[in-house]
Design a protein around this motif. Structure first.
Motif, PDB file in Angstrom:
ATOM      1  N   ILE A  63      -5.936   5.205 -11.363  1.00 39.72           N
ATOM      2  CA  ILE A  63      -5.786   5.489  -9.833  1.00 39.72           C
ATOM      3  C   ILE A  63      -6.915   4.851  -9.093  1.00 39.72           C
ATOM      4  O   ILE A  63      -6.998   5.140  -7.778  1.00 39.72           O
ATOM      5  CB  ILE A  63      -5.722   7.236  -9.762  1.00 39.72           C
ATOM      6  CG1 ILE A  63      -3.853   7.959 -10.039  1.00 39.72           C
ATOM      7  CG2 ILE A  63      -5.758   7.891  -8.080  1.00 39.72           C
ATOM      8  CD1 ILE A  63      -3.275   9.194 -10.439  1.00 39.72           C
ATOM      9  N   SER A  85       2.108  -4.358   3.588  1.00 41.67           N
ATOM     10  CA  SER A  85       3.338  -4.203   4.479  1.00 41.67           C
ATOM     11  C   SER A  85       4.212  -4.728   3.386  1.00 41.67           C
ATOM     12  O   SER A  85       4.004  -6.155   3.413  1.00 41.67           O
ATOM     13  CB  SER A  85       2.968  -3.658   5.721  1.00 41.67           C
ATOM     14  OG  SER A  85       2.907  -4.386   6.306  1.00 41.67           O
ATOM     15  N   ILE A 101      -7.051  -1.198  -2.582  1.00 40.98           N
ATOM     16  CA  ILE A 101      -6.758  -0.421  -1.017  1.00 40.98           C
ATOM     17  C   ILE A 101      -7.926  -0.435  -0.334  1.00 40.98           C
ATOM     18  O   ILE A 101      -7.369  -1.584   0.770  1.00 40.98           O
ATOM     19  CB  ILE A 101      -5.324   0.811  -1.145  1.00 40.98           C
ATOM     20  CG1 ILE A 101      -4.813   0.285  -1.594  1.00 40.98           C
ATOM     21  CG2 ILE A 101      -5.226   1.072   0.443  1.00 40.98           C
ATOM     22  CD1 ILE A 101      -4.003   1.733  -2.124  1.00 40.98           C
ATOM     23  N   VAL A 109       0.641  -1.188   0.106  1.00 40.67           N
ATOM     24  CA  VAL A 109      -0.523  -0.048   0.152  1.00 40.67           C
ATOM     25  C   VAL A 109       0.931   1.331  -0.022  1.00 40.67           C
ATOM     26  O   VAL A 109       0.814   2.343  -1.025  1.00 40.67           O
ATOM     27  CB  VAL A 109      -0.557  -0.132   1.464  1.00 40.67           C
ATOM     28  CG1 VAL A 109      -1.881   0.689   1.579  1.00 40.67           C
ATOM     29  CG2 VAL A 109      -2.062  -1.159   1.333  1.00 40.67           C
ATOM     30  N   GLN A 110       1.869   1.232   0.638  1.00 43.81           N
ATOM     31  CA  GLN A 110       2.987   2.330   1.020  1.00 43.81           C
ATOM     32  C   GLN A 110       3.519   3.180  -0.354  1.00 43.81           C
ATOM     33  O   GLN A 110       3.591   3.627  -1.000  1.00 43.81           O
ATOM     34  CB  GLN A 110       3.757   2.476   1.875  1.00 43.81           C
ATOM     35  CG  GLN A 110       3.455   2.240   3.098  1.00 43.81           C
ATOM     36  CD  GLN A 110       3.097   1.239   3.564  1.00 43.81           C
ATOM     37  OE1 GLN A 110       2.616  -0.455   2.654  1.00 43.81           O
ATOM     38  NE2 GLN A 110       2.520   0.861   4.856  1.00 43.81           N
ATOM     39  N   GLU A 111       4.023   1.717  -1.365  1.00 46.37           N
ATOM     40  CA  GLU A 111       4.534   1.565  -2.764  1.00 46.37           C
ATOM     41  C   GLU A 111       3.877   2.579  -3.771  1.00 46.37           C
ATOM     42  O   GLU A 111       3.770   3.023  -4.168  1.00 46.37           O
ATOM     43  CB  GLU A 111       5.399   0.114  -2.917  1.00 46.37           C
ATOM     44  CG  GLU A 111       6.144  -0.423  -2.880  1.00 46.37           C
ATOM     45  CD  GLU A 111       6.691  -1.679  -2.635  1.00 46.37           C
ATOM     46  OE1 GLU A 111       8.285  -1.857  -1.908  1.00 46.37           O
ATOM     47  OE2 GLU A 111       6.016  -2.196  -3.070  1.00 46.37           O
ATOM     48  N   ILE A 112       2.465   1.889  -3.003  1.00 48.19           N
ATOM     49  CA  ILE A 112       1.266   2.715  -4.667  1.00 48.19           C
ATOM     50  C   ILE A 112       1.309   3.988  -4.411  1.00 48.19           C
ATOM     51  O   ILE A 112       1.480   5.102  -4.927  1.00 48.19           O
ATOM     52  CB  ILE A 112      -0.345   1.628  -4.069  1.00 48.19           C
ATOM     53  CG1 ILE A 112      -0.093   0.572  -4.774  1.00 48.19           C
ATOM     54  CG2 ILE A 112      -1.178   3.119  -4.680  1.00 48.19           C
ATOM     55  CD1 ILE A 112      -1.703  -0.446  -4.266  1.00 48.19           C
ATOM     56  N   GLU A 113       1.502   4.081  -3.039  1.00 44.64           N
ATOM     57  CA  GLU A 113       1.196   5.898  -2.881  1.00 44.64           C
ATOM     58  C   GLU A 113       2.371   6.411  -3.118  1.00 44.64           C
ATOM     59  O   GLU A 113       2.082   7.652  -4.029  1.00 44.64           O
ATOM     60  CB  GLU A 113       0.659   6.316  -1.667  1.00 44.64           C
ATOM     61  CG  GLU A 113      -0.078   5.956  -0.934  1.00 44.64           C
ATOM     62  CD  GLU A 113      -1.270   6.330  -1.008  1.00 44.64           C
ATOM     63  OE1 GLU A 113      -1.465   7.305  -1.645  1.00 44.64           O
ATOM     64  OE2 GLU A 113      -2.539   5.616  -0.772  1.00 44.64           O
ATOM     65  N   ALA A 114       3.558   5.803  -3.438  1.00 44.04           N
ATOM     66  CA  ALA A 114       4.942   6.721  -3.474  1.00 44.04           C
ATOM     67  C   ALA A 114       4.709   6.526  -5.125  1.00 44.04           C
ATOM     68  O   ALA A 114       4.908   7.263  -6.016  1.00 44.04           O
ATOM     69  CB  ALA A 114       6.102   5.905  -3.571  1.00 44.04           C
ATOM     70  N   ILE A 153       1.957   7.166  -6.803  1.00 45.36           N
ATOM     71  CA  ILE A 153       0.934   7.736  -7.525  1.00 45.36           C
ATOM     72  C   ILE A 153       1.400   9.110  -7.605  1.00 45.36           C
ATOM     73  O   ILE A 153       1.425  10.227  -8.080  1.00 45.36           O
ATOM     74  CB  ILE A 153      -0.705   7.459  -6.794  1.00 45.36           C
ATOM     75  CG1 ILE A 153      -0.862   6.494  -6.903  1.00 45.36           C
ATOM     76  CG2 ILE A 153      -1.154   9.103  -7.049  1.00 45.36           C
ATOM     77  CD1 ILE A 153      -2.290   6.672  -6.323  1.00 45.36           C
ATOM     78  N   GLU A 154       2.532   9.134  -6.615  1.00 48.97           N
ATOM     79  CA  GLU A 154       3.060  10.583  -6.034  1.00 48.97           C
ATOM     80  C   GLU A 154       4.198  10.881  -7.273  1.00 48.97           C
ATOM     81  O   GLU A 154       4.047  11.775  -8.549  1.00 48.97           O
ATOM     82  CB  GLU A 154       3.731  10.801  -4.942  1.00 48.97           C
ATOM     83  CG  GLU A 154       4.730  11.699  -4.405  1.00 48.97           C
ATOM     84  CD  GLU A 154       3.439  12.932  -3.467  1.00 48.97           C
ATOM     85  OE1 GLU A 154       3.954  14.106  -4.152  1.00 48.97           O
ATOM     86  OE2 GLU A 154       2.210  12.538  -3.542  1.00 48.97           O
ATOM     87  N   ARG A 168      -6.782   2.925  -5.829  1.00 46.88           N
ATOM     88  CA  ARG A 168      -7.208   3.243  -4.649  1.00 46.88           C
ATOM     89  C   ARG A 168      -9.024   2.397  -3.702  1.00 46.88           C
ATOM     90  O   ARG A 168      -8.906   1.792  -2.875  1.00 46.88           O
ATOM     91  CB  ARG A 168      -8.039   4.725  -4.466  1.00 46.88           C
ATOM     92  CG  ARG A 168      -6.990   5.925  -5.035  1.00 46.88           C
ATOM     93  CD  ARG A 168      -6.808   6.999  -3.795  1.00 46.88           C
ATOM     94  NE  ARG A 168      -5.857   7.537  -4.227  1.00 46.88           N
ATOM     95  CZ  ARG A 168      -4.742   8.217  -3.514  1.00 46.88           C
ATOM     96  NH1 ARG A 168      -4.697   7.286  -2.709  1.00 46.88           N
ATOM     97  NH2 ARG A 168      -4.002   8.925  -4.055  1.00 46.88           N
TER      98      ARG A 168
END
Length: 276
Positions: free
Chosen positions: A232, A276, A239, A215-220, A222-223, A236
């Motif tokens: 996107i 994670s 998630i 999940v954390q890598e997905i946010e990165a 997207i960023e 999401r």
């Protein structure tokens, strides 16, 4: 499929033999007959699919035909009673029954229902209900209804509409509903069937499918802009499905041959999203 491979499939599902699949109504409509034959084969082998479906484009189309305005706030459809009538008609009616027909046309057995039937999905208003109206979040899923249908030999096909103790209906995001269903039936994984091969990333100038992301890598991603546009909301939404007992969500392209069987056998296909 051999007995050993069938047992391996059931072991992969923590011995339950049951998995939850989420798919949009428009995606399901475009899938080849072989996808539904794969569903039938899994059912005959003792692997029990549970389907939760959406239908946003069809809802929008029917609202437009009826001259009913529709808008969105942060991806949620603003839902009045008038809009909810169309949501229920579309999801629990035409889309749900079309999926049931396709499964049965392939030789499988399916039973269509919505979260209202038997109080299957109990809901309450979302926190921002003042903005979005009759949109609900799930507070309970009557898992015994689902396992009862499965026990009778049918694939449950569930439209994501909820209800509260007073009988008020709620429009529920299909991904949120699917995650809740998977959690309450204690399915360790959920398969999200889409029209894309998975989450893509650029490696050495070439686009490849990422086999696994957190999940954390997905946010990165997207960023950084690696995940963009229409992908996107897909990621999401995936998630949102990771809740309760659901520890991973697999995004796959439904047009891949025998994609469900291959995923359940552990083949590296699509993208696995893990906590994670």
């Amino acid at each position: 499929m051999t007995l050993n491979s069938e047992l391996e499939l059931i072991d992969a599902l923590d011995g339950s033999g049951l998995f939850v699949m989420k798919c949009g109504g428009s995606t399901l409509a475009a899938l080849p007959d072989s996808f539904f034959e794969d569903l039938r084969d899994l059912q005959e082998e003792g692997i029990q699919p549970v389907i939760v479906h959406g239908g946003g484009p069809a809802i929008s189309g029917n609202l437009a035909k009826l001259g009913i305005e529709s808008s969105f706030v942060n991806g949620l459809r603003v839902t009045t009673e008038e809009v909810l009538d169309v949501v229920e008609m579309t999801l629990a009616g035409s889309i749900n029954k079309a999926i049931v027909r396709r499964i049965q046309g392939s030789g499988g057995l399916a039973l269509g229902l919505s979260g209202i039937d038997g109080n299957l999905i109990i809901a309450k208003p979302v926190a921002n209900s003042a903005e979005v109206g009759l949109v609900g979040e799930v507070t309970e899923v009557k898992a015994e209804i689902i396992t009862g249908i499965v026990g009778m030999g049918y694939i449950p096909v569930i439209a994501p509409i909820g209800v509260d103790a007073a009988g008020q209906r709620y429009n529920i995001n299909a991904d949120t509903a699917a995650g809740a269903v998977a959690s309450y039936v204690e399915s360790p994984k959920m398969i999200v069937v889409t029209d894309v091969p998975g989450i893509m990333s650029t490696v050495e100038g070439e686009k490849i499918v990422l086999p696994s992301v957190t999940v954390q890598e997905i946010e990165a991603l997207i960023e950084s802009g690696e995940i963009y546009g229409g992908m996107i909301p897909k990621v999401r939404a995936a998630i949102d499905c990771i809740q309760g007992s659901v520890s991973e969500v697999i995004i796959v392209d439904g047009k891949e041959p025998r994609v469900l069987s291959r995923v359940l056998q552990g083949e590296a296909i699509g993208t696995r999203i893990i906590r994670s």
